[in-house]
Design a protein around this motif. Structure first.
Motif, short mmCIF file in Angstrom:
data_model
loop_
_atom_site.label_atom_id
_atom_site.label_comp_id
_atom_site.label_asym_id
_atom_site.label_seq_id
_atom_site.Cartn_x
_atom_site.Cartn_y
_atom_site.Cartn_z
N ALA A 193 0.83 -1.20 0.00
CA ALA A 193 0.00 0.00 0.00
C ALA A 193 0.86 1.25 0.00
O ALA A 193 0.55 2.24 -0.67
CB ALA A 193 -0.94 0.01 1.20
N LEU A 194 1.97 1.20 0.73
CA LEU A 194 2.86 2.37 0.74
C LEU A 194 3.41 2.65 -0.65
O LEU A 194 3.35 3.78 -1.13
CB LEU A 194 4.02 2.15 1.71
CG LEU A 194 5.13 3.21 1.59
CD1 LEU A 194 4.65 4.55 2.13
CD2 LEU A 194 6.40 2.78 2.30
N ILE A 195 3.92 1.61 -1.29
CA ILE A 195 4.55 1.82 -2.59
C ILE A 195 3.52 2.29 -3.62
O ILE A 195 3.75 3.25 -4.36
CB ILE A 195 5.25 0.52 -3.05
CG1 ILE A 195 6.42 0.23 -2.10
CG2 ILE A 195 5.75 0.66 -4.48
CD1 ILE A 195 7.11 -1.09 -2.36
N ALA A 196 2.36 1.66 -3.60
CA ALA A 196 1.30 2.09 -4.52
C ALA A 196 0.82 3.49 -4.17
O ALA A 196 0.64 4.34 -5.04
CB ALA A 196 0.14 1.10 -4.48
N GLY A 197 0.63 3.74 -2.89
CA GLY A 197 0.13 5.03 -2.46
C GLY A 197 1.14 6.14 -2.72
O GLY A 197 0.76 7.22 -3.16
N PHE A 198 2.40 5.86 -2.48
CA PHE A 198 3.43 6.87 -2.71
C PHE A 198 3.45 7.27 -4.19
O PHE A 198 3.48 8.45 -4.52
CB PHE A 198 4.79 6.33 -2.30
CG PHE A 198 5.88 7.36 -2.31
CD1 PHE A 198 6.17 8.07 -1.16
CD2 PHE A 198 6.59 7.64 -3.47
CE1 PHE A 198 7.16 9.04 -1.16
CE2 PHE A 198 7.58 8.61 -3.48
CZ PHE A 198 7.87 9.31 -2.31
N SER B 197 1.05 6.93 -6.25
CA SER B 197 -0.21 7.59 -6.58
C SER B 197 -0.21 9.06 -6.18
O SER B 197 -0.69 9.91 -6.91
CB SER B 197 -1.35 6.85 -5.88
OG SER B 197 -2.54 7.61 -5.95
N VAL B 198 0.36 9.36 -5.04
CA VAL B 198 0.32 10.73 -4.55
C VAL B 198 1.47 11.58 -5.10
O VAL B 198 1.27 12.72 -5.50
CB VAL B 198 0.35 10.75 -3.01
CG1 VAL B 198 0.43 12.18 -2.49
CG2 VAL B 198 -0.89 10.06 -2.46
N PHE B 199 2.67 10.99 -5.14
CA PHE B 199 3.83 11.80 -5.50
C PHE B 199 4.40 11.48 -6.88
O PHE B 199 5.25 12.21 -7.39
CB PHE B 199 4.94 11.62 -4.46
CG PHE B 199 4.55 12.09 -3.10
CD1 PHE B 199 4.39 13.43 -2.83
CD2 PHE B 199 4.31 11.17 -2.08
CE1 PHE B 199 4.02 13.86 -1.57
CE2 PHE B 199 3.94 11.59 -0.82
CZ PHE B 199 3.79 12.94 -0.56
N GLY B 200 3.96 10.36 -7.47
CA GLY B 200 4.60 9.91 -8.71
C GLY B 200 4.26 10.79 -9.91
O GLY B 200 3.16 11.30 -10.01
N GLU B 201 5.23 10.95 -10.80
CA GLU B 201 4.99 11.70 -12.03
C GLU B 201 4.44 10.80 -13.11
O GLU B 201 3.66 11.21 -13.96
CB GLU B 201 6.30 12.32 -12.52
CG GLU B 201 6.83 13.35 -11.54
CD GLU B 201 8.14 13.93 -12.01
OE1 GLU B 201 8.33 15.14 -11.83
OE2 GLU B 201 8.97 13.19 -12.57
N LYS B 202 4.88 9.54 -13.07
CA LYS B 202 4.46 8.61 -14.11
C LYS B 202 2.97 8.29 -14.02
O LYS B 202 2.40 7.72 -14.93
CB LYS B 202 5.25 7.31 -14.02
CG LYS B 202 6.71 7.47 -14.41
CD LYS B 202 7.41 6.15 -14.43
CE LYS B 202 8.83 6.33 -15.00
NZ LYS B 202 9.60 5.10 -14.91
N GLU B 203 2.38 8.67 -12.92
CA GLU B 203 0.96 8.38 -12.77
C GLU B 203 0.18 9.69 -12.67
O GLU B 203 -0.79 9.82 -11.93
CB GLU B 203 0.71 7.52 -11.52
CG GLU B 203 1.61 6.34 -11.47
CD GLU B 203 0.89 5.13 -10.87
OE1 GLU B 203 1.51 4.07 -10.83
OE2 GLU B 203 -0.27 5.27 -10.45
N GLU B 204 0.65 10.64 -13.42
CA GLU B 204 0.09 11.98 -13.31
C GLU B 204 -1.42 12.00 -13.54
O GLU B 204 -2.14 12.72 -12.86
CB GLU B 204 0.77 12.91 -14.33
CG GLU B 204 0.56 14.38 -14.05
CD GLU B 204 1.13 14.78 -12.70
OE1 GLU B 204 0.54 15.66 -12.05
OE2 GLU B 204 2.17 14.19 -12.28
#
Lengths: 228, 228
Positions: free
Chosen positions: B204-209, B211-218
């Motif tokens: 959940a942390l990796i997915a959540g991180f 999701s919130v901070f990632g650029e690739k998932e803009e």
DNA sequence: GCAGTTGTTTATCGCCCGATCACTAATTAA
DNA sequence: TTAATTAGTGATCGGGCGATAAACAACTGC
């Protein structure tokens, strides 16, 4: 330091409160006192803070333990509103919005030095009160949240959350809870914006929940599990 | 109940330990004692549990407070290994694997009734010790985790994590921490598999991180923020 | 076996705790 | 105004607390 002089309060001037008012005033001040000193704090020190003598406490409360029980009651039971359950289940609004609003309200109640310290002191005392509080949080809050997360992730509705789902909700909930602990109990520096902390945590929960339990994201999930 | 009979221990039989051994034995038993009773527990009760008389404690420790300080020392400082930092930063292994191994080891140390209760008692006592412990966790653990999460999410490396990133790591870390609190302090039912709890939380942390901070998932991120 | 040292206990001190009781001051009812 | 009731205080009790001092018991080297 020089607490020797008895100061001789002007007893005649201040208006006498009704018995119930006075009692509530005592409980409120006692809550603050015990939050700082722990329940080991003495009745004399408490009475001094109330501006009265120690035996007077025993006119309003049969024993120190009874006073402590009243403190519990006002701290735990009073603030728990029941509009919260409805808020969480209101599907006319986006889940993120509901969760953020709920946690804004919830943390508005429990994020105070007083509430959190009383909570820990009673928990360490081994009282069954904390265990029952944990049960309330699980049933009234976390179970609802999981139901909505399942819905959000496109999963079939089921009444009982699985143990693993419940645990993920606990980890999420406790994470938010501990923001308050760090800030108000340890007085450690935290992210200044509580709202952003909640917002990010909610986003992470929804994304994480879908990633771990979601079917629509099976590809991602498989990739995740493959690493292990 | 009938503690009246002095029992008259056979004093001559048991082998006499070396002074340092004896001291360490006292500290170890005192840790268990204070974990249960809190630091308000009396020296007489402690001595009774040690099977000696109360004044003997004062031959080994100048005061009760000095004994408590030794308890802190053995509980907090001893277990904190430094292989953990290297484990977290070892990029030859997948991040998920590293995080799971780290939290398996970390919780192996702190998830015990003894450790957690001492931690809370000292925290409530207002000792600066907890604040410094919080600082250690932040610098030695969470900062590393964020660095790796940024790498995992394809973000540029930067030395200092942002306050929001740090806060998300705290929420994650505290969530895991509180699993132990629920289990060992409140003795409430928890997911039986600690490993699964950690595994899901890490996912959940990796997915959540991302999701919130990632650029690739803009795209996802914008959708998320739009709701607010 | 004896002297010196170290480990342990018995007895005790002063202090603070929760609780009680008898008394005084303030309020209310007649 | 006076009698009854209620609010609040001072003094005190028994007990547990942390800490100390002096006596006693057990090892040690000679």
């Amino acid at each position: 330091m020089s607490k020797k002089t008895p100061v001789k309060r002007a007893r005649t001037k201040q208006r006498r409160l009704s018995p119930e008012e006075r009692r509530q005033e005592f409980v409120a001040k006692a809550t603050e006192f015990f939050a700082e000193e722990g329940f080991g704090g003495g009745t004399r020190a408490l009475a001094r803070r109330l501006g009265v003598t120690q035996p007077l406490l025993y006119r309003y409360f049969p024993s120190k333990d009874d006073l402590i029980k009243e403190v519990y009651r006002t701290v735990y039971l009073e603030p728990f509103g029941d509009g919260w359950e409805k808020l969480l289940g209101d599907r006319t609004r986006p889940l993120r919005e509901r969760l953020k609003e709920f946690y804004a309200a919830y943390t508005g109640v429990i994020f105070s030095r007083k509430w959190l310290r009383i909570y820990f002191y009673s928990g360490l005392k081994g009282l069954e009160l904390n265990r029952s509080y944990v049960g309330i949080v699980r049933d009234k809050i976390l179970t609802r949240i999981i139901r909505e997360c399942r819905n959000e992730a496109g999963l079939s509705a089921q009444n009982k959350p699985s143990a693993a789902e419940l645990e993920m909700a606990w980890v999420f909930h406790s994470g938010i809870f501990y923001y308050g602990v760090r800030k108000f109990v340890y007085e450690a520096p935290v992210l200044e914006s509580k709202e952003q902390m909640i917002s990010d945590a909610v986003d992470a929960l929804i994304a994480g929940f879908a990633s771990v339990f979601g079917e629509k994201e099976e590809a991602r999930k498989v990739a995740v599990k493959a690493v292990v």
